[in-house]
Scaffold this motif. Structure first.
Motif, PDB file in Angstrom:
ATOM      1  N   ASN A  47      22.085 -23.620  56.637  1.00 43.63           N
ATOM      2  CA  ASN A  47      22.659 -22.243  56.579  1.00 43.63           C
ATOM      3  C   ASN A  47      21.948 -21.325  56.988  1.00 43.63           C
ATOM      4  O   ASN A  47      22.661 -20.273  57.882  1.00 43.63           O
ATOM      5  CB  ASN A  47      22.575 -22.199  54.799  1.00 43.63           C
ATOM      6  CG  ASN A  47      23.448 -20.850  54.370  1.00 43.63           C
ATOM      7  OD1 ASN A  47      24.644 -20.942  54.581  1.00 43.63           O
ATOM      8  ND2 ASN A  47      22.732 -20.045  53.828  1.00 43.63           N
ATOM      9  N   ARG A 101      30.169 -27.627  55.291  1.00 42.38           N
ATOM     10  CA  ARG A 101      29.610 -26.933  54.102  1.00 42.38           C
ATOM     11  C   ARG A 101      29.365 -28.015  53.036  1.00 42.38           C
ATOM     12  O   ARG A 101      28.176 -28.109  52.354  1.00 42.38           O
ATOM     13  CB  ARG A 101      30.586 -25.990  53.383  1.00 42.38           C
ATOM     14  CG  ARG A 101      30.859 -24.757  54.139  1.00 42.38           C
ATOM     15  CD  ARG A 101      31.522 -23.596  53.345  1.00 42.38           C
ATOM     16  NE  ARG A 101      30.580 -23.182  52.229  1.00 42.38           N
ATOM     17  CZ  ARG A 101      29.518 -22.196  52.628  1.00 42.38           C
ATOM     18  NH1 ARG A 101      29.184 -21.843  53.758  1.00 42.38           N
ATOM     19  NH2 ARG A 101      28.792 -21.906  51.584  1.00 42.38           N
ATOM     20  N   GLU A 102      30.148 -29.124  52.869  1.00 41.81           N
ATOM     21  CA  GLU A 102      30.031 -30.043  51.962  1.00 41.81           C
ATOM     22  C   GLU A 102      28.819 -31.026  52.289  1.00 41.81           C
ATOM     23  O   GLU A 102      28.120 -31.382  51.544  1.00 41.81           O
ATOM     24  CB  GLU A 102      31.451 -31.015  51.947  1.00 41.81           C
ATOM     25  CG  GLU A 102      31.512 -31.998  50.824  1.00 41.81           C
ATOM     26  CD  GLU A 102      32.811 -32.496  50.505  1.00 41.81           C
ATOM     27  OE1 GLU A 102      32.596 -33.767  50.138  1.00 41.81           O
ATOM     28  OE2 GLU A 102      33.752 -31.678  50.698  1.00 41.81           O
ATOM     29  N   HIS A 123      31.541 -21.822  57.934  1.00 47.58           N
ATOM     30  CA  HIS A 123      32.763 -21.754  56.714  1.00 47.58           C
ATOM     31  C   HIS A 123      33.650 -23.010  57.131  1.00 47.58           C
ATOM     32  O   HIS A 123      34.822 -23.001  56.386  1.00 47.58           O
ATOM     33  CB  HIS A 123      33.453 -20.433  56.962  1.00 47.58           C
ATOM     34  CG  HIS A 123      32.550 -19.149  56.772  1.00 47.58           C
ATOM     35  ND1 HIS A 123      32.274 -18.341  58.111  1.00 47.58           N
ATOM     36  CD2 HIS A 123      32.351 -18.676  55.901  1.00 47.58           C
ATOM     37  CE1 HIS A 123      31.624 -17.272  57.559  1.00 47.58           C
ATOM     38  NE2 HIS A 123      31.406 -17.539  56.387  1.00 47.58           N
ATOM     39  N   ASP A 124      33.210 -23.960  57.674  1.00 51.25           N
ATOM     40  CA  ASP A 124      33.983 -25.143  57.717  1.00 51.25           C
ATOM     41  C   ASP A 124      33.812 -26.081  56.468  1.00 51.25           C
ATOM     42  O   ASP A 124      32.583 -26.180  56.254  1.00 51.25           O
ATOM     43  CB  ASP A 124      33.584 -25.901  59.144  1.00 51.25           C
ATOM     44  CG  ASP A 124      34.274 -27.306  59.222  1.00 51.25           C
ATOM     45  OD1 ASP A 124      34.279 -28.136  58.356  1.00 51.25           O
ATOM     46  OD2 ASP A 124      34.824 -27.368  60.168  1.00 51.25           O
ATOM     47  N   GLU A 125      34.669 -26.536  55.766  1.00 54.07           N
ATOM     48  CA  GLU A 125      34.661 -27.084  54.597  1.00 54.07           C
ATOM     49  C   GLU A 125      33.796 -28.306  54.529  1.00 54.07           C
ATOM     50  O   GLU A 125      32.806 -28.469  53.947  1.00 54.07           O
ATOM     51  CB  GLU A 125      36.149 -27.386  54.055  1.00 54.07           C
ATOM     52  CG  GLU A 125      35.872 -27.474  52.502  1.00 54.07           C
ATOM     53  CD  GLU A 125      35.542 -26.130  51.793  1.00 54.07           C
ATOM     54  OE1 GLU A 125      34.438 -26.421  50.627  1.00 54.07           O
ATOM     55  OE2 GLU A 125      35.743 -25.041  51.933  1.00 54.07           O
ATOM     56  N   ALA A 126      34.137 -29.063  55.526  1.00 55.01           N
ATOM     57  CA  ALA A 126      33.478 -30.331  55.834  1.00 55.01           C
ATOM     58  C   ALA A 126      31.857 -30.143  56.145  1.00 55.01           C
ATOM     59  O   ALA A 126      31.025 -30.856  55.584  1.00 55.01           O
ATOM     60  CB  ALA A 126      34.143 -31.184  56.804  1.00 55.01           C
ATOM     61  N   ASN A 175      32.060 -20.100  62.595  1.00 52.13           N
ATOM     62  CA  ASN A 175      33.152 -21.237  62.359  1.00 52.13           C
ATOM     63  C   ASN A 175      32.630 -22.284  61.478  1.00 52.13           C
ATOM     64  O   ASN A 175      33.356 -22.511  60.493  1.00 52.13           O
ATOM     65  CB  ASN A 175      33.809 -21.643  63.435  1.00 52.13           C
ATOM     66  CG  ASN A 175      34.794 -20.307  64.026  1.00 52.13           C
ATOM     67  OD1 ASN A 175      34.851 -19.117  63.524  1.00 52.13           O
ATOM     68  ND2 ASN A 175      35.186 -20.344  65.438  1.00 52.13           N
TER      69      ASN A 175
END
Length: 234
Positions: free
Chosen positions: A196, A229-230, A224-227, A221
């Motif tokens: 982060n 972040r997860e 904030h990418d969902e994959a 970018n």
């Protein structure tokens, strides 16, 4: 500035780095993120020639450095701050900093660099006669970074600079990384588990998984990418 082409690293039968390609432009902060065992430190050690890659090519400022020794790499301004800080515990702060300039012969230049380091890290000046082993974790990290700056780096390789530090100190270390980049014009490649924070201060990022680059691009970018972040940001 730095180009790594098809880098492979083996430890016995273990294929730790697989055909890795990265490129770093002058003035950038690039982060390399991934889980433990992904191959982040192996990548840095290969660039610094602390380990010898199985294959691949590396270029620094247009010159091929694949077969150069660690000393020759350092001479060209490619300097690494190791994981775990690795300060010389039984030497003073001043002696640790002097060791960072061991390749320099011009005393006035060394004194000037020392002054810059003390201006950047006032706490080191306050503790210059203190043994490095008695410093706090945050102060030791500053000393490790200051020692690297004494070598006049063009490209600074930072290996897990936030490891083991309290949250407030982590923020301070990342602020210092940004200052070194912006104010001193030093290009930075940072390896970090704190994905982060690393993504927030970086221009671009590479995501490493079991020795492979699985994704790369603009750091904001990827933040904030969902994959991403997860997998890495919780």
């Amino acid at each position: 500035m730095l180009k790594v082409e098809n880098l492979n690293v083996h430890y016995g039968n273990i294929h730790a780095i697989k055909d890795l390609n990265i490129e770093i432009n002058k003035g950038e902060i690039i982060c390399l993120i991934g889980a433990n065992g992904a191959g982040k430190t192996s990548t840095l050690h290969s660039i610094s020639k602390l380990i010898i890659p199985s294959s691949g090519k590396m270029f620094f400022e247009g010159e091929e450095i694949t077969n150069l020794s660690t000393t020759e790499i350092v001479k060209r301004g490619l300097i690494q701050v190791p994981e775990g800080r690795r300060v010389f515990a039984n030497l003073t702060v001043l002696e640790n900093l002097e060791l960072g300039a061991y390749l320099k012969t011009n005393k006035k230049e060394v004194e000037k660099d020392m002054e810059k380091v003390f201006n950047r890290f006032p706490r080191l000046y306050e503790r210059k006669t203190q043994l490095a082993g008695t410093l706090s974790g945050g102060e030791q990290q500053m000393l490790a970074m200051g020692r690297a700056l004494m070598a006049s780096p063009k490209l600074l390789l930072l290996d897990e600079p936030s490891m083991g530090l309290a949250p407030l100190l982590i923020q301070e270390v990342f602020n210092i990384v940004q200052e070194i980049n912006k104010e001193m014009g030093i290009t930075i490649l940072i390896v970090e588990q704190n994905a982060n924070m690393a993504l927030k201060i970086s221009d671009r990022a590479y995501i490493l998984e079991t020795g492979n680059i699985i994704k790369s691009g603009n750091a904001k970018n990827l933040l904030h990418d969902e994959a991403v972040r997860e997998a890495y940001l919780g």
